[in-house]
Design a protein around this motif. Structure first.
Motif, short mmCIF file in Angstrom:
data_model
loop_
_atom_site.label_atom_id
_atom_site.label_comp_id
_atom_site.label_asym_id
_atom_site.label_seq_id
_atom_site.Cartn_x
_atom_site.Cartn_y
_atom_site.Cartn_z
N ASP A 34 -3.56 8.20 -6.37
CA ASP A 34 -4.47 7.64 -7.38
C ASP A 34 -5.92 7.70 -6.95
OD1 ASP A 34 -2.46 7.09 -9.17
OD2 ASP A 34 -2.50 4.93 -8.90
N GLU A 35 -6.20 7.41 -5.66
CA GLU A 35 -7.59 7.39 -5.19
C GLU A 35 -7.64 7.74 -3.71
OE1 GLU A 35 -9.65 3.66 -5.73
OE2 GLU A 35 -8.72 3.36 -7.70
N SER A 40 -9.56 5.13 3.31
CA SER A 40 -8.59 4.49 2.42
C SER A 40 -7.93 5.49 1.49
CB SER A 40 -9.28 3.39 1.60
OG SER A 40 -10.22 3.97 0.71
N ARG A 42 -5.10 5.18 -2.18
CA ARG A 42 -4.23 4.42 -3.08
C ARG A 42 -3.19 5.39 -3.64
NH1 ARG A 42 -6.55 0.58 -7.57
NH2 ARG A 42 -6.45 -0.82 -5.79
N ARG A 44 0.63 5.60 -5.92
CA ARG A 44 1.45 4.91 -6.93
C ARG A 44 2.83 5.52 -6.91
NH1 ARG A 44 1.60 6.76 -12.04
NH2 ARG A 44 -0.41 7.74 -11.69
N ALA A 70 1.49 6.65 1.76
CA ALA A 70 0.10 6.22 1.56
C ALA A 70 -0.68 6.34 2.87
CB ALA A 70 0.06 4.79 1.03
N ILE A 104 1.98 -0.08 -6.45
CA ILE A 104 0.69 0.45 -5.99
C ILE A 104 0.58 0.16 -4.50
CG2 ILE A 104 -1.82 0.34 -6.24
CD1 ILE A 104 -0.28 1.30 -8.78
N ASP A 106 -2.04 0.27 -1.42
CA ASP A 106 -3.42 0.39 -0.98
C ASP A 106 -3.43 0.46 0.54
OD1 ASP A 106 -5.19 0.32 -3.31
OD2 ASP A 106 -4.26 -1.64 -3.67
N CYS A 107 -3.90 1.59 1.06
CA CYS A 107 -3.93 1.82 2.50
C CYS A 107 -5.36 1.81 2.99
CB CYS A 107 -3.30 3.17 2.83
SG CYS A 107 -3.37 3.57 4.58
N ARG A 108 -5.57 1.15 4.12
CA ARG A 108 -6.88 1.24 4.79
C ARG A 108 -6.62 1.61 6.24
NH1 ARG A 108 -8.90 -4.34 6.91
NH2 ARG A 108 -6.90 -5.34 7.16
N VAL A 121 -1.01 -1.15 4.97
CA VAL A 121 -0.73 -0.85 3.57
C VAL A 121 -0.27 -2.13 2.88
CG1 VAL A 121 0.62 0.56 1.96
CG2 VAL A 121 0.01 1.49 4.20
N GLU A 126 2.34 -3.01 -10.15
CA GLU A 126 1.21 -2.65 -11.00
C GLU A 126 0.87 -3.80 -11.95
OE1 GLU A 126 -0.10 1.49 -12.86
OE2 GLU A 126 1.73 0.71 -13.76
#
Length: 143
Positions: A34-35, A40, A42, A44, A70, A104, A106-108, A121, A126
């Motif tokens: 997704d991003e 980082s 993201r 899905r 991710a 979803i 989200d990884c940093r 993560v 969602e």
């Protein structure tokens, strides 16, 4: 040393994953980038019956695969298409039952060095900000 800004776009990364890991789409595409952002990513995972366990909830292994993917995506977006970067450790905390919808991740990245990358993560259902799973992982980056 790897850049703290991505060098691969979302489309570049998707094309690389599709080319190098076509088996991840067996039974239909479930995973989407997704991003991509500074340190980082993201991802899905679409809700699908094949990701369910008895009782009708999304399985732990499905969430584990999403978290690992991710982390891999975030790393590759910053170091380039290095297919041989490998997971060396993963730790998971399953915090609550995910809702029956897409997940979803989200990884940093916490550390992005020459030989190791470490990240965390957070996985949510969602549309709901409550974390259902938290993972930390380390990847070995080939020289």
């Amino acid at each position: 040393m790897a850049s703290h800004h991505p060098i691969m776009t979302k489309d570049d990364l998707t094309a690389f994953l599709d080319r190098e890991f076509p088996q991840m789409h067996a039974g239909g595409r479930s995973y989407f980038v997704d991003e991509i952002g500074p340190l980082s990513a993201r991802m899905r995972m679409e809700y699908h019956e094949r990701h369910l366990r008895p009782g009708g909830t999304i399985s732990g292994p499905a969430m584990m695969a999403l978290a690992d993917l991710a982390l891999y995506a975030a790393i590759l977006a910053h170091i380039g298409p290095v297919a041989l970067a490998v997971t060396t450790s993963l730790n998971f905390n399953f915090l609550r039952k995910p809702e029956p919808r897409a997940l979803i991740a989200d990884c940093r990245l916490l550390k992005l060095g020459k030989r190791l990358a470490v990240g965390d993560v957070s996985i949510t259902s969602e549309g709901n900000p409550d974390i259902v799973c938290h993972a930390t992982g380390t990847y070995s980056i080939p020289s």
